[in-house]
Structure formats: structure tokens, C-alpha cells
Design a protein around this motif. Structure first.
Motif, PDB file in Angstrom:
ATOM      1  N   ARG A 168       0.824  -1.209   0.000  1.00  0.00           N
ATOM      2  CA  ARG A 168       0.000   0.000   0.000  1.00  0.00           C
ATOM      3  C   ARG A 168       0.860   1.260   0.000  1.00  0.00           C
ATOM      4  NH1 ARG A 168      -3.211  -3.351   3.262  1.00  0.00           N
ATOM      5  NH2 ARG A 168      -2.136  -2.697   5.171  1.00  0.00           N
ATOM      6  N   SER A 169       2.019   1.185   0.645  1.00  0.00           N
ATOM      7  CA  SER A 169       2.876   2.370   0.743  1.00  0.00           C
ATOM      8  C   SER A 169       3.533   2.730  -0.587  1.00  0.00           C
ATOM      9  CB  SER A 169       3.962   2.153   1.809  1.00  0.00           C
ATOM     10  OG  SER A 169       4.955   1.235   1.365  1.00  0.00           O
ATOM     11  N   PHE A 170       3.531   1.801  -1.542  1.00  0.00           N
ATOM     12  CA  PHE A 170       4.126   2.096  -2.849  1.00  0.00           C
ATOM     13  C   PHE A 170       3.379   3.234  -3.546  1.00  0.00           C
ATOM     14  CE2 PHE A 170       5.986  -2.447  -3.574  1.00  0.00           C
ATOM     15  CZ  PHE A 170       6.960  -2.174  -2.632  1.00  0.00           C
ATOM     16  N   PHE A 171       2.067   3.236  -3.406  1.00  0.00           N
ATOM     17  CA  PHE A 171       1.245   4.265  -4.058  1.00  0.00           C
ATOM     18  C   PHE A 171       0.235   4.815  -3.052  1.00  0.00           C
ATOM     19  CE2 PHE A 171       2.633   1.333  -7.388  1.00  0.00           C
ATOM     20  CZ  PHE A 171       3.279   2.218  -8.234  1.00  0.00           C
ATOM     21  N   PRO A 172       0.706   5.621  -2.105  1.00  0.00           N
ATOM     22  CA  PRO A 172      -0.174   6.118  -1.046  1.00  0.00           C
ATOM     23  C   PRO A 172      -1.190   7.125  -1.554  1.00  0.00           C
ATOM     24  CG  PRO A 172       1.948   7.215  -0.939  1.00  0.00           C
ATOM     25  CD  PRO A 172       2.081   6.137  -1.983  1.00  0.00           C
ATOM     26  N   LYS A 173      -2.335   7.111  -0.910  1.00  0.00           N
ATOM     27  CA  LYS A 173      -3.345   8.123  -1.196  1.00  0.00           C
ATOM     28  C   LYS A 173      -3.070   9.344  -0.323  1.00  0.00           C
ATOM     29  CE  LYS A 173      -6.891   4.685  -2.320  1.00  0.00           C
ATOM     30  NZ  LYS A 173      -8.225   4.140  -1.966  1.00  0.00           N
ATOM     31  N   GLU A 174      -3.429  10.505  -0.819  1.00  0.00           N
ATOM     32  CA  GLU A 174      -3.201  11.724  -0.063  1.00  0.00           C
ATOM     33  C   GLU A 174      -4.487  12.164   0.623  1.00  0.00           C
ATOM     34  OE1 GLU A 174      -1.560  14.681  -2.592  1.00  0.00           O
ATOM     35  OE2 GLU A 174       0.289  13.578  -2.996  1.00  0.00           O
ATOM     36  N   GLY A 175      -4.339  12.783   1.763  1.00  0.00           N
ATOM     37  CA  GLY A 175      -5.494  13.269   2.498  1.00  0.00           C
ATOM     38  C   GLY A 175      -5.055  14.025   3.735  1.00  0.00           C
TER      39      GLY A 175
END
Length: 269
Positions: A168-175
Motif C-alpha cells: 500500500r505504501s508504494f502508491f499512497p493516497k493523499e489526504g
């Protein structure tokens, strides 16, 4: 929910009584309903239960504070417990007449949740202050009469949760309430990740059903996904360290190693 910036550089959401722990229940319910079966799942969640110290002008209150995180070191129970401990140390102190004073609250409990996209369940580390740590898997929602479907976590299950967290950390979502840390930021973290991947490989474990589109065909698809990511980041040495020891037993992995060598040549050009 209220925004509470109570930890340095971390924005938290707050749940007041009687809703403390509600976000944990919602997360468990969504997992049990299969909402994350076709992706890597939700980001890791860190939940702190805090209690105000009270005082003449500061009534005692309880609250649940949480944030989401990508890239935390989830290689072991101790590493996760250390993440919670560091948050507690970085809790901001109350501003008084003559500068900062002692903390206006104490942390009673910390819960760190990692979704395992292989077994499709949450693995949780619960740290109670002072000094008690418990690790368990959570498959269904909690209620007053039953603690959901909780179970012990063996080596394979922890490895699957660890690898899921890293993926999941390879392509994290921003928020706003999402903390993003550098994934696999040093040699130790990468070595621990490699160990977890190899445990999955040696056990012959394959993701159940269509757990993740990218890896639903089995372990080799998992290696392909990791290899593609490392090559895209030009972490060629890391890619080869992961792939080459197992390529002797699995010829299908040789193509990933070839892609890594080709990437080296392109960089040189």
C-alpha cells in the motif's frame, strides 16, 4: 468527528463519548462485508485512546484520536509498538501563561491496524499503557457480547500483513488525516520486507481468490508487482536482492531479473 492537532506534525480525528472506537468498528464491518477484496485495502490506522488529566479549569474527558498512515515500519510487533510510543512522546503539551506546561491528557491505549490482503482480515497490535502488548487478527465487527472473530497471529499471517502494508505504501493516497512516511527507507526495513516476502514464498501461500487484481494469479504475480515498482524507482540492486535467490527454484522470476538488468543499461545510456 473533530480535528485535533495534538501530536506534532500529525493531524488526528477525534471521537468523543459515546462514539470512542466507532471508526475501528466501521473498519471491521467493512472488512467482514468484503469491501476490500479487490484491492490492497485501506491504509494502516493508528488509534489512540486518551484521557484528560482534569483540573480546576479543565474538566476530565475521554476521547479516541486516530489517523491513517502509509510507510510505517510494520516488520514486527516491536516496530509497531515503537511507532505508537513515538507518537506518545511527540504529544504536544498544553500552552500555559509562562510557556508550555505538562500534557493535559494521558494516552491509555494505542491500537495499530494493518489490513492483510492475502487472508482478508485486519491484524492489530494493541498497546496498553503501561506495558501490555497484544497481537490479534480481527475478522468481524466488535459488539458488547462478543469480541468479533479474533484469533492469534502466526508467522505467515504477520508476514502477509507486513507485505500488504508495504504494498500500500508504494502508491499512497493523499489526504488531510493521512500520514505518509518514506517506504522501505533504509537497508534494515528492506531486508525485513524481503524476509517476509520469502516466508510467503517458502510456504507456497497464494492470495485467496481475487484478493488483489495485480497478484490474483499467485505468488509470482506478487513478485512481478514488487519488481516493477523497484525498477520504476531505479532500485535495481534491491530488486535483484529480492529476486535472484529464488530465481534458481522458479524460472518464471528470471524475466524480472532481466528487466532489472535492462533498466541498468537504459540508465547508462
Amino acid at each position: 468527528l473533530k480535528k485535533m492537532d495534538t501530536i506534532s506534525n500529525v493531524i488526528e480525528l477525534k471521537e468523543n463519548d459515546p462514539f470512542i472506537g466507532n471508526s475501528l468498528k466501521v473498519r471491521a464491518r467493512r472488512i467482514s462485508e468484503g469491501n476490500y477484496n479487490n484491492n490492497f485495502g485501506p491504509p494502516d490506522l493508528c488509534y489512540l485512546k486518551k484521557e484528560g488529566k482534569g483540573g480546576l479549569f479543565n474538566p476530565k474527558e475521554r476521547g479516541g484520536y486516530f489517523h491513517y498512515v502509509y510507510g510505517a515500519d510494520t516488520s514486527s510487533t516491536a516496530a509497531v509498538a515503537a511507532y505508537i510510543s513515538n507518537l506518545i512522546k511527540n504529544c504536544e503539551v498544553e500552552q500555559g501563561w509562562f510557556g508550555k506546561t505538562k500534557d493535559s491528557f494521558v494516552v491509555k491505549e494505542g491500537i495499530f491496524c494493518m489490513y492483510d490482503c492475502f487472508f482478508k482480515k485486519d491484524v492489530r497490535v494493541e498497546v496498553r499503557i503501561p506495558g501490555q502488548t497484544r497481537v490479534y487478527s480481527q475478522e468481524t465487527d466488535d459488539n458488547e457480547d462478543k469480541k468479533g472473530s479474533q484469533g492469534n497471529v502466526n508467522e505467515l499471517e504477520w508476514s502477509c500483513a507486513h507485505v500488504s502494508s508495504v504494498l500500500r505504501s508504494f502508491f499512497p493516497k493523499e489526504g488531510k488525516y493521512i500520514r505518509v512516511l518514506p517506504e522501505l527507507s533504509n537497508k534494515y526495513h528492506f531486508s525485513e520486507f524481503v524476509n517476509s516476502v520469502r516466508i510467503i514464498y517458502k510456504k507456497g501461500f497464494q492470495p485467496g481468490g481475487a484478493a488483489v487484481d495485480k497478484i490474483k494469479k499467485g505468488t509470482n504475480q506478487l513478485f512481478s508487482y514488487i519488481g516493477e515498482y523497484l525498477i520504476s524507482k531505479l532500485r535495481i540492486a534491491d530488486c535483484l536482492e529480492l529476486i535472484l535467490p529464488m530465481a534458481q527454484d522458479d524460472p518464471t522470476l528470471v524475466s524480472i531479473a532481466c528487466d532489472a538488468y535492462l533498466a541498468v543499461n537504459k540508465v547508462k545510456e
